[in-house]
Design a protein around this motif. Structure first.
Motif: not given
Length: 481
Positions: A297-325
């Protein structure tokens, strides 16, 4: 190569006679806070010299080189790695299929569509195997290719980089075939997944038998899309599982989207070298030796972005819960967003997808649990977005990402002692103000009482000429009466 805006490192060959140069290897963006091996195999017919080019990407990061060497013969690949740079790596085409996998490079004139570069060297001179579009492609036709025979017990997980782009590029399947008979499917991917190399992994079965890895590509429709594979590797470590990553070994299947943002997510330990840019401990081990992902966070300007993309997941009939800390510490440090995307939204021009979760501002020096429940009918992926605020420095980090079938469990809140620092500051301020008011009132009361007692000693004739009374005067008058 490590840092939020580290830039790129490129390796060229330059002809001594013609002075023409050819890019043979390159890396862009942060590659981790560790020494990495880079190598490239070339065949020369004239005298060349090697040129190394490092470009500055921004104000934060370092690029270093050590132990350079030139040797005759083929490069020595990592154990269990098939990068196809030197040739087939011992892989053979199956005889009972309809098509063959083609070994080619990005500059191959036969290859009319992307990928324009391989995953190993990240140049148009690097090699991979592909199935492209063409009039000879028929729905349901397949191409199968098998690895060399692998000794029993070797490898617990298979890593694979693949490329699926275009409308109906087909289905990519990977199998484990035992030498004694029997075959099990390890993974399957299909549909347009964007113009990028993607990572996937699958656990290997250890049944005490030698085995081969089978890669199968099945065509869906004529003249549509392309499928490619590169850098197949057998790992001696267990797979982390789909959607499960604690970042202790690597970044799993998560990757920076360097084409569309200004800074990178970095993997490091609690004792990061850059001050005030990462938590003191990770969430997994609660120690300074554990790893997490964070944004400098010490570099860049106000509004600069950092994007992180995941792998592709298959759907589930019961739905899914994504948790993170997540860990957000610092005044006006910025905003952390989470999006969910799929092919329908991405194809309509929505590059990020549906906005599912957001948090901003100082959350204190503590790891908090985030979670979302989702139900999708088609494969999907996640995108974390950090947008820099006007304040600095501080911490923005994530750890222990996990997706599971079914609904989400109730959130367990951190203990009260872990309240954010701004809440603590407000509470302290209010307490001090109340104490000051109480002390002032008490002092005023004592002074007025002393004055009233001294006035009570004056004669009744002086009391009778007083015409202005307050609360204390009334009490004194009553006592005299």
């Amino acid at each position: 190569m490590f840092g939020a805006t580290v830039g790129s490192l490129r390796l060229f060959l330059q002809s001594i006679d013609s002075r023409k140069t050819a890019l043979i290897w390159q890396r862009t963006g942060s590659q981790g806070n560790e020494w990495m091996l880079g190598q490239s195999h070339v065949t020369l017919r004239e005298v060349h010299q090697i040129l190394i080019d490092a470009s500055v990407g921004g104000e934060a990061g370092d690029i270093a080189l050590d132990d350079l060497s030139v040797t005759e013969g083929a490069c020595s690949p990592a154990d269990g790695l098939y990068d196809f740079e030197e040739g087939t790596c011992g892989w053979t085409q199956e005889a009972d299929d309809d098509l063959d996998w083609i070994r080619g490079a990005g500059h191959d004139p036969v290859l009319n569509s992307k990928p324009s570069s391989d995953h190993t060297t990240n140049t148009d001179r690097g090699y991979f195997y592909y199935l492209g579009s063409g009039s000879s492609r028929v729905r349901g036709h397949s191409a199968r290719m098998s690895s060399p025979l692998i000794s029993a017990g070797k490898g617990q997980c298979v890593y694979l980089w693949y490329y699926l782009s275009g409308q109906d590029p087909g289905t990519l399947s990977v199998y484990q075939e035992l030498s004694g008979g029997g075959q099990s499917q390890l993974l399957s991917q299909s549909g347009d997944q964007g113009k990028m190399w993607r990572f996937t992994q699958a656990p290997l079965s250890n049944r005490g038998s030698d085995y081969r890895i089978i890669v199968e590509g099945t065509m869906v429709q004529n003249n549509q899309g392309i499928m490619a594979i590169d850098d197949i590797q057998l790992s001696s470590y267990p797979c982390t599982g789909p959607g499960l990553c604690d970042f202790e070994m690597n970044m799993c299947s998560w990757r920076n989207v360097m084409e569309y943002d200004e800074t990178d997510w970095l993997r490091d330990q609690g004792n990061t070298q850059a001050p005030s840019t990462g938590p003191s401990t990770d969430h997994t081990t609660n120690s300074t030796t554990g790893y997490y992902l964070y944004v400098d966070s010490t570099v860049g300007r106000w509004g600069d972005r950092a994007l992180l993309i995941s792998e592709i997941f298959s759907p589930e009939s019961t739905g899914q819960c994504f948790t993170f800390w997540y860990h957000i510490l610092g005044h006006k440090i910025g905003t952390l967003n989470l999006y969910v995307n799929n092919r329908t939204m991405y194809g309509s021009g929505n590059s990020l997808g549906q906005h599912m979760w957001t948090e901003s501002g100082d959350q204190g020096n503590v790891w908090w649990k985030g979670r979302i429940y989702l139900q999708h009918k088609e494969p999907f992926w996640f995108v974390f977005e950090y947008k820099k605020g006007e304040g600095s420095p501080g911490d923005v980090a994530i750890d222990d990402l996990h997706i599971t079938p079914g609904s989400c469990d109730p959130v367990v809140e951190p203990p009260p002692t872990a309240a954010p620092t701004n809440v603590i500051a407000i509470g302290v301020g209010v307490t001090v103000m109340i104490l000051v008011i109480a002390i002032a009132c008490t002092t005023f009361y004592i002074l007025r009482r002393r004055k009233a007692n001294s006035e009570s000693l004056i004669g009744n004739d002086m009391m009778e000429i007083n015409v202005a009374y307050d609360l204390y005067d009334c009490e004194l008058q009553d006592s005299v009466t």
